[in-house]
Write a protein that holds these residues in place. Structure first.
Motif, PDB file in Angstrom:
ATOM      1  N   UNK A 183      -7.340  -2.170   3.270  1.00 19.29           N
ATOM      2  CA  UNK A 183      -6.278  -1.573   3.700  1.00 19.29           C
ATOM      3  C   UNK A 183      -4.923  -2.191   3.612  1.00 19.29           C
ATOM      4  N   UNK A 184      -3.681  -1.474   3.978  1.00 19.21           N
ATOM      5  CA  UNK A 184      -2.550  -2.056   4.218  1.00 19.21           C
ATOM      6  C   UNK A 184      -2.187  -1.876   5.472  1.00 19.21           C
ATOM      7  N   UNK A 185      -1.494  -2.769   6.171  1.00 16.35           N
ATOM      8  CA  UNK A 185      -1.074  -2.828   7.410  1.00 16.35           C
ATOM      9  C   UNK A 185       0.279  -3.184   7.499  1.00 16.35           C
ATOM     10  N   UNK A 186       1.050  -2.833   8.466  1.00 17.70           N
ATOM     11  CA  UNK A 186       2.537  -2.634   8.708  1.00 17.70           C
ATOM     12  C   UNK A 186       3.053  -3.089   9.876  1.00 17.70           C
ATOM     13  N   UNK A 187       3.867  -4.047  10.232  1.00 21.02           N
ATOM     14  CA  UNK A 187       4.503  -4.495  11.460  1.00 21.02           C
ATOM     15  C   UNK A 187       6.033  -4.201  11.059  1.00 21.02           C
TER      16      UNK A 187
ATOM     17  N   UNK B  57       0.024   7.985   4.903  1.00 24.12           N
ATOM     18  CA  UNK B  57      -1.347   8.190   4.444  1.00 24.12           C
ATOM     19  C   UNK B  57      -2.170   6.878   4.323  1.00 24.12           C
ATOM     20  N   UNK B  58      -2.606   6.236   5.108  1.00 19.46           N
ATOM     21  CA  UNK B  58      -3.162   4.953   4.731  1.00 19.46           C
ATOM     22  C   UNK B  58      -4.315   4.939   3.797  1.00 19.46           C
ATOM     23  N   UNK B  59      -5.281   6.091   3.672  1.00 22.86           N
ATOM     24  CA  UNK B  59      -6.130   6.159   2.513  1.00 22.86           C
ATOM     25  C   UNK B  59      -5.637   6.114   1.185  1.00 22.86           C
ATOM     26  N   UNK B  60      -4.210   6.620   1.051  1.00 21.92           N
ATOM     27  CA  UNK B  60      -3.668   6.449  -0.233  1.00 21.92           C
ATOM     28  C   UNK B  60      -3.623   5.023  -0.759  1.00 21.92           C
ATOM     29  N   UNK B  61      -2.863   4.104   0.268  1.00 19.10           N
ATOM     30  CA  UNK B  61      -2.977   2.838   0.049  1.00 19.10           C
ATOM     31  C   UNK B  61      -4.226   1.953  -0.558  1.00 19.10           C
ATOM     32  N   UNK B  62      -5.189   2.732   0.601  1.00 17.45           N
ATOM     33  CA  UNK B  62      -6.530   1.739   0.501  1.00 17.45           C
ATOM     34  C   UNK B  62      -7.173   2.256  -1.021  1.00 17.45           C
ATOM     35  N   UNK B  63      -7.225   3.638  -1.305  1.00 14.68           N
ATOM     36  CA  UNK B  63      -8.029   4.121  -2.438  1.00 14.68           C
ATOM     37  C   UNK B  63      -7.013   4.448  -3.674  1.00 14.68           C
ATOM     38  N   UNK B  64      -5.824   4.784  -3.768  1.00 15.03           N
ATOM     39  CA  UNK B  64      -5.303   5.049  -4.843  1.00 15.03           C
ATOM     40  C   UNK B  64      -4.219   4.218  -5.173  1.00 15.03           C
ATOM     41  N   UNK B  65      -3.465   3.280  -4.629  1.00 13.58           N
ATOM     42  CA  UNK B  65      -2.361   2.796  -5.036  1.00 13.58           C
ATOM     43  C   UNK B  65      -2.821   1.388  -5.611  1.00 13.58           C
ATOM     44  N   UNK B  66      -2.549   1.156  -6.883  1.00 11.98           N
ATOM     45  CA  UNK B  66      -2.794  -0.073  -7.390  1.00 11.98           C
ATOM     46  C   UNK B  66      -1.830  -1.121  -7.367  1.00 11.98           C
TER      47      UNK B  66
ATOM     48  N   UNK C 292       3.827   7.340  -4.805  1.00 13.92           N
ATOM     49  CA  UNK C 292       3.106   7.953  -3.871  1.00 13.92           C
ATOM     50  C   UNK C 292       4.134   8.645  -2.630  1.00 13.92           C
ATOM     51  N   UNK C 293       5.289   8.107  -2.814  1.00 18.44           N
ATOM     52  CA  UNK C 293       6.318   8.318  -1.465  1.00 18.44           C
ATOM     53  C   UNK C 293       5.585   8.360  -0.173  1.00 18.44           C
ATOM     54  N   UNK C 294       4.949   7.194   0.133  1.00 14.75           N
ATOM     55  CA  UNK C 294       4.005   7.134   1.333  1.00 14.75           C
ATOM     56  C   UNK C 294       4.500   6.601   2.467  1.00 14.75           C
ATOM     57  N   UNK C 295       5.834   6.237   2.241  1.00 12.41           N
ATOM     58  CA  UNK C 295       6.475   5.572   3.464  1.00 12.41           C
ATOM     59  C   UNK C 295       7.433   6.406   4.189  1.00 12.41           C
TER      60      UNK C 295
END
Ligand code: SF4
Ligand code: SF4
Length: 95
Positions: free
Chosen positions: A55-59, A26-35, A76-79
């Protein structure tokens, strides 16, 4: 003594186009909630970065399959993480 960057250069990597084995759920979590944004500083291969919108980008290119990013994204277990398909990914050169 050889630097880490030089050692990383010794590895070979086979990219599996269209089948990234690591993904941000969830890219929004990275952008708005993860500190902590731990993925952007923990990855030894520098796979994560930030864009101009915050935002956070991943390659996946160059991923060493160490799993550190997934472990440190514990809040967030977002990965979404899996090993690459057979024949793809990092090929370590020993010695
Ligand atoms: S640590 Fe996880 S939630 Fe935080 S920016 Fe990275 S992927 Fe997103
Ligand atoms: S598994 Fe390791 S090398 Fe691959 S993206 Fe995560 S931290 Fe980086």
């Amino acid at each position: 003594m050889m630097k880490v960057e030089q050692k990383l250069f010794e590895n070979r990597y086979r990219i599996d186009e269209g089948h990234g084995h690591v993904a941000i759920r969830e890219p929004e979590i990275c952008r708005e909630r993860c500190t902590t944004r731990s993925c952007t500083w923990c990855c030894p291969a520098g796979c994560y970065g930030t864009d101009e919108d915050g935002g956070v980008v991943l390659s996946n290119d160059g991923c060493l399959e160490c799993g550190t990013c997934r472990l440190l994204c514990d809040e967030f277990d977002n990965i979404d993480w899996s090993y690459p398909r057979g024949g793809y990914g990092v090929l370590y050169k020993f010695g």
